[in-house]
Write an enzyme that holds these catalytic residues in place. Sequence first.
Site, PDB file in Angstrom:
ATOM      1  CE1 TYR A  77      -0.003  -0.971  71.544  1.00  0.00           C
ATOM      2  CE2 TYR A  77       1.209  -0.582  70.247  1.00  0.00           C
ATOM      3  CZ  TYR A  77       0.424  -1.430  70.100  1.00  0.00           C
ATOM      4  OH  TYR A  77       0.073  -2.081  69.319  1.00  0.00           O
ATOM      5  CB  CYS A  78       2.798   5.843  68.527  1.00  0.00           C
ATOM      6  SG  CYS A  78       4.227   6.320  68.970  1.00  0.00           S
ATOM      7  CD  GLN A  79       6.687   1.385  65.120  1.00  0.00           C
ATOM      8  OE1 GLN A  79       5.788   0.933  64.495  1.00  0.00           O
ATOM      9  NE2 GLN A  79       7.876   0.973  64.876  1.00  0.00           N
TER      10      GLN A  79
END
Lengths: 361, 361
Positions: free
Chosen positions: B320-322
């Site tokens: 995941y990222c932002q």
Amino acid sequence: EIAVPIAEVLKQKGIRLLLGQSVTAFERTGDATQCILSTGERLSAEIVLVGVGVRPENQLAKSAGLAVGPRGGIVVNEHMQTSDPDIYAVGDAVQTIDFVTGEPAQVPLAGPANRQGRIAADHIFGRLSRYRGTQGTAIVRVFDVVAALTGASEKTLRRLHREYRKIYVHPTHHASYYPGAEKMTLKLLFDPGDGKILGAQAVGGTGVDKRIDVIAMAIQAGMTVHDLEEAELCYAPPFGSAKDAVNMAGFVAANLCRGDHPQTPPDECVPKTPAESFVVDVRTPKEFAAGHVPGAVNIPVDELRGRLAEVPSDRPILVYCQVGQRGYLATRILLQEGRQVKNISGGFTSFQMESTAQHLA
Amino acid sequence: EIAVPIAEVLKQKGIRLLLGQSVTAFERTGDATQCILSTGERLSAEIVLVGVGVRPENQLAKSAGLAVGPRGGIVVNEHMQTSDPDIYAVGDAVQTIDFVTGEPAQVPLAGPANRQGRIAADHIFGRLSRYRGTQGTAIVRVFDVVAALTGASEKTLRRLHREYRKIYVHPTHHASYYPGAEKMTLKLLFDPGDGKILGAQAVGGTGVDKRIDVIAMAIQAGMTVHDLEEAELCYAPPFGSAKDAVNMAGFVAANLCRGDHPQTPPDECVPKTPAESFVVDVRTPKEFAAGHVPGAVNIPVDELRGRLAEVPSDRPILVYCQVGQRGYLATRILLQEGRQVKNISGGFTSFQMESTAQHLA
């Protein structure tokens, strides 16, 4: 006519708009640049911004022997392959297909360019992604005035001898009783046979982008004006109306297709209403006094049934109100009395926009 | 999760939001009203506004012997005829058909009520106009936060055992570099087979209404997530992006359908990520330090190719990222290395919204 509010806001802001003229030469004198107009007038400028459209930079393509179109766009197929299938081209420099008309098109827009890039990449890696063509959805803001369009213009449709009809509505961008409602003009172009939507243009403030985007989706889906009647859009007073601007345009256009609501576009009434026609202004006397179509007779819509004797039976009748709705009612009343009647689409508001447009042109 | 920003703005404005409780009784004491909650707590109020939904006023219909549905809605056919074909019913009191699911629906909305009135009038006068059913497009503004939806909700789809997938994007309402860009969350529900759009919900500020209206048209036209990829919408920096929020939602959903971008919805990661999974946060160390998914290991996406040894091959990987884009890139890198990997849809932003939602519930 859609450009009129743009011209007006420029004027309001103290900008002198010169139309029907061109710059024929620039001359440098000291720190200033002299712009020499086609009229002979000379204008002095510190900065000159030139906006004269774009032409494809196709030198590399040409020297590689790739086919280019009559306007210089690199010819590509639906997979963005050039005439050499091992060479792809995308973006402002390519000639694609007009989604509505199927004709070759050269439309420099960022959205299509992005999609073309994805499609070319897909195809290079073995996927048969296909570019559907360019609708030409575009928008511009000039001070607080917004103008947007999608699909074909009248100019294009006329050039292709494609049959079309047009209607105008002037709704508010959200419920009119809710503070801050801004007026917009929405023009819809459609096929009078099946009602298929061909194009739309809008001008106003807030909410213009939304209506054009909604109609852009309708065009992409091959929808008709009847589908616009049934569109189910967000409604709460700050955002729209129970009958949204898009629904209203659908109602007016579908009523025309069904023969319920014969309409005349304003450009057939300016500078002169059709010969022999009897013109009835169905607004209030106060509205009539503030300005009206030359030669019009004032019979407010609420009095019309009682004053039918004043409306001749032997001539075509044109009616109008401020934006079209009372004119629609008057048209229905007179149709049921057997009169040959049409409503000026968009009413006096459209008549005035058209008058100003012809004056500017 | 879509309601979280609404709960947050209420809290910011000093409003105490009581969830999972109900008012069991009101008592009058002097000038004040005592509200007795299910918890036993008593609240004193000068004015009480009660919002508990609506029930059809069907007394007249019932006494006329007309059929009513299980929720009290007057049963009508597509022409708005009740069980007595000489009696029509329209508006909030009728039971119609859910446009997406085809199930009976009772949706009190002004837009559908208006259209139903037109259809009933048409049919009374001999025209076969047909109501297509209600999509349930609706919008609400709470202070400056806007939430809107169209089509089916997850709750409805689950109840009907209808297979669906969901994705989240968190785009800005216009080009992020242009001043005043407001963030929104857009959730799309679709059929994982053909990609048909089943519903959408959005929350944010400016531009939420537009995206839901665009998707409402897509649902009305039976379009798919692939059509959202190709949507050609207005783009100029004050209005949108070359890849609009709607396109982005289409890309993310279509990538899921095509198997290019396996995703896990955030509600499968809260309160716990799936057992055995190895969680990689591909944001920067600074973002990671400010808060992350419990148990996650930080490997910034730009370092991922060089640090593959740190990612186990024998376990499912979650990245995941932002908001999802770097997570997508990491997913692609790991997929090409043969790993079994999924991206958390909507990234840490969705994870946090889901965490707050579960905390509130």
